[in-house]
Structure formats: structure tokens, C-alpha cells
Design a protein around this motif. Structure first.
Motif, short mmCIF file in Angstrom:
data_model
loop_
_atom_site.label_atom_id
_atom_site.label_comp_id
_atom_site.label_asym_id
_atom_site.label_seq_id
_atom_site.Cartn_x
_atom_site.Cartn_y
_atom_site.Cartn_z
N UNK A 56 34.57 25.47 36.23
CA UNK A 56 34.51 26.66 35.37
C UNK A 56 34.66 27.93 36.19
N UNK A 57 34.04 27.97 37.36
CA UNK A 57 34.16 29.15 38.24
C UNK A 57 35.61 29.35 38.67
N UNK A 58 36.27 28.27 39.06
CA UNK A 58 37.67 28.36 39.49
C UNK A 58 38.56 28.83 38.35
N UNK A 59 38.39 28.23 37.19
CA UNK A 59 39.22 28.57 36.03
C UNK A 59 39.01 30.03 35.63
N UNK A 60 37.77 30.47 35.60
CA UNK A 60 37.50 31.86 35.22
C UNK A 60 38.08 32.84 36.23
N UNK A 61 37.98 32.52 37.51
CA UNK A 61 38.54 33.41 38.53
C UNK A 61 40.06 33.53 38.36
N UNK A 62 40.74 32.42 38.12
CA UNK A 62 42.20 32.45 37.92
C UNK A 62 42.57 33.16 36.63
N UNK A 63 41.80 32.94 35.58
CA UNK A 63 42.06 33.61 34.30
C UNK A 63 41.88 35.11 34.44
N UNK A 64 40.82 35.55 35.13
CA UNK A 64 40.61 36.98 35.32
C UNK A 64 41.75 37.62 36.10
N UNK A 65 42.24 36.93 37.14
CA UNK A 65 43.34 37.47 37.94
C UNK A 65 44.61 37.58 37.10
N UNK A 66 44.95 36.52 36.36
CA UNK A 66 46.15 36.55 35.54
C UNK A 66 46.03 37.55 34.39
N UNK A 67 44.87 37.62 33.78
CA UNK A 67 44.67 38.56 32.67
C UNK A 67 44.73 40.00 33.14
N UNK A 68 44.20 40.27 34.31
CA UNK A 68 44.25 41.64 34.82
C UNK A 68 45.69 42.10 35.04
N UNK A 69 46.55 41.19 35.45
CA UNK A 69 47.97 41.54 35.62
C UNK A 69 48.61 41.76 34.26
N UNK A 70 48.36 40.85 33.32
CA UNK A 70 48.97 40.98 31.99
C UNK A 70 48.45 42.19 31.23
N UNK A 71 47.20 42.57 31.46
CA UNK A 71 46.61 43.72 30.78
C UNK A 71 46.98 45.04 31.46
N UNK A 72 47.71 44.97 32.55
CA UNK A 72 48.17 46.14 33.30
C UNK A 72 47.01 47.04 33.71
N UNK A 73 45.99 46.40 34.29
CA UNK A 73 44.87 47.16 34.82
C UNK A 73 45.31 47.92 36.06
N UNK A 74 44.40 48.71 36.63
CA UNK A 74 44.72 49.45 37.85
C UNK A 74 45.07 48.46 38.96
N UNK A 75 45.96 48.87 39.81
CA UNK A 75 46.45 47.99 40.87
C UNK A 75 45.33 47.53 41.80
N UNK A 76 44.37 48.38 42.07
CA UNK A 76 43.26 48.01 42.96
C UNK A 76 42.39 46.92 42.32
#
Length: 95
Positions: free
Chosen positions: A51-71
Motif C-alpha cells: 500500500x505504501x509503494x502504490x500510494x507513493x507511485x500514485x501521488x507522483x503520477x497524480x502530481x504530474x497529471x494535476x500539473x502541480x508546481x514543479x518542486x
């Protein structure tokens, strides 16, 4: 200039290519980490690790798709990669 700052500057300058490569790279690394975790069984500790691994990958992919700040995106990618590497090492050498 620190390693973090210089790497972030490169990521920021080449954002589109870096983000695309990051999605591919961290997703593959997360998949490998999931494989190593599940190779030790499907008990509660392994499911928590998964669950920790999946959530970390989902957060990384979602942050890119949501166009969050680059940092923020850069930090999520680093966190995802470090957690995946940690769980690969933990499940291949220690457990």
C-alpha cells in the motif's frame, strides 16, 4: 550548488521530457518493488508495504497529471523512488 538543487534545475528546464521519463521510471521501479514485496507472501506486513509503494507511485503520477508546481512533483518523484528502493532492499536482503 547542492546536488538536489542542480538536479531540480535540470528537471525544471526540461520539464516535459523529465516528467514523461519520471512517470515511466518510477512506475517501473514501483512495479519491481511490489514484486519483491509480494515474493515474500501476502500477509498483513506485506500488504502494508504494498500500500505504501502504490500510494507513493500514485501521488507522483497524480502530481504530474494535476500539473502541480514543479518542486512538488520533483519531491514526490524522489520520495517514490526512495521508498521503492528501500522496499526492494528490505525484501530482497533483509526479509
Amino acid at each position: 550548488m547542492t546536488l538536489y538543487q542542480s538536479t531540480f534545475d535540470i528537471f525544471n528546464r526540461n520539464y516535459m521530457g523529465s516528467a514523461a521519463m519520471a512517470v515511466i521510471g518510477q512506475s517501473c521501479l514501483g512495479g519491481a518493488a511490489a514484486m519483491y514485496v509480494l515474493s515474500n507472501g501476502t500477509s498483513i506486513p506485506q500488504m502494508i508495504q504494498l500500500a505504501i509503494i502504490v500510494l507513493a507511485c500514485v501521488f507522483a503520477n497524480t502530481s504530474i497529471l494535476a500539473q502541480m508546481k514543479h518542486k512538488v512533483i520533483f519531491n514526490f518523484i524522489i520520495l517514490s523512488a526512495l521508498l521503492s528502493i528501500f522496499f526492494i532492499v528490505l525484501n530482497s536482503f533483509i526479509l
